[in-house]
Design an enzyme around this catalytic site. Sequence first.
Site, PDB file in Angstrom:
ATOM      1  CG  ASP A 187       2.561   2.929  -0.624  1.00  0.00           C
ATOM      2  OD1 ASP A 187       2.190   2.884  -1.713  1.00  0.00           O
ATOM      3  OD2 ASP A 187       2.389   2.303   0.276  1.00  0.00           O
ATOM      4  CG  ASP A 238       4.430   6.952   8.644  1.00  0.00           C
ATOM      5  OD1 ASP A 238       4.972   5.944   8.551  1.00  0.00           O
ATOM      6  OD2 ASP A 238       3.476   7.531   8.219  1.00  0.00           O
ATOM      7  CB  CYS A 342      -0.603   5.415   8.942  1.00  0.00           C
ATOM      8  SG  CYS A 342       0.877   5.108   8.878  1.00  0.00           S
TER       9      CYS A 342
END
Length: 358
Positions: A187, A238, A342
């Site tokens: 990802d 993150d 995100c």
Amino acid sequence: MTIVSSYNEWDPLEEVIIGTARGAGKLAFEPALAAYYPKADPERGFKGAPYPPEDVERAERQLDTFALALEKEGVTVQRPDPVNHIAPFSTPDFEVANGHAQTCPRDVMLVVGDRIIEVPMAQRGRFFEYRAYRRLVKEYFAGGAQWVAAPRPQLTAETYTEDYTTEDELYDFTTHPALTEFEPLFDAASFTRCGRDIFVQPDVVTNRFGIEWLRRYLGPEFRVRVVEFTDRYPQHIDTTLVPLRPGLALTNPERPFKDDSAKFFADNDWRLVDAVPSVRTGPPTTRDVSNWISMNILMLNPETVVVESAETPLIELFKSLKIDVITVDFDAVFQFGGSFHCCSLDIRRQGELQSYFA
């Protein structure tokens, strides 16, 4: 001006993609989710479902407010095309009851300089998520950007560690990985960019093959550095390591480094600051986001950050670091997969490629 240009997480933001909750669905259980559910958990039998319409509408209002807040700061905001994910689909290798969403563009695409990279995601239900962004990506390509898609994964049974669980053994990149090395997988949100140095956390959706593919594709101009943390089921970097500006980053005190990366940062004169606990820390209300979702912030420039309105302790920490704070309500968006970082993808930031580490 290059229409796509972004090398780090803090240079002044000029253009961004903000996701949408419209058309979202809850993923059915699949092998890529096994780390989150004990073997006997009835949720392993979940078949997928749409989100309640009222949840979608509330989340969409908050995403719209986020977009407006950025526009007030002079940032150009783009939005993806809503795609209906509440429908079954299949490939020659697998089938799923429904897809997920286009709420989190940061997961689906990685921007490095003038390159847009569509990534090979490990979750079957997210296989076609890139479709929501194709109109925008074609426009960026027409404007001079580079555009590449990593090898589309097959996501067969060979992709996943058989009968995987973290009930008795924590996730470990080397000894207990969730993914095999059958094909490259990652990802985009498993990486964080600091100029020439790009840090990656191996996790339940990112394997060695994927990291090596990106390293070779980017070439010697960039250094892709693996950092490992103690986490039962890590996914995305993150809410663990969050660069704020050159020489300063937030770290998660509940997920200490497993390697010597802390020394590497210190040796390069970087200050690592422990994030304060989220006001929502405790038993999670959803497994879609971390209890440290408060760390999932967006830097507009080295002196300005967007933070969720309720996160007063984190707001005070940023003020102590001489960083101005813009607050936006965002709690309704969390269950769709993330917070500000995100749910955004910076397309253009001021500044050029630099090295912040020896």
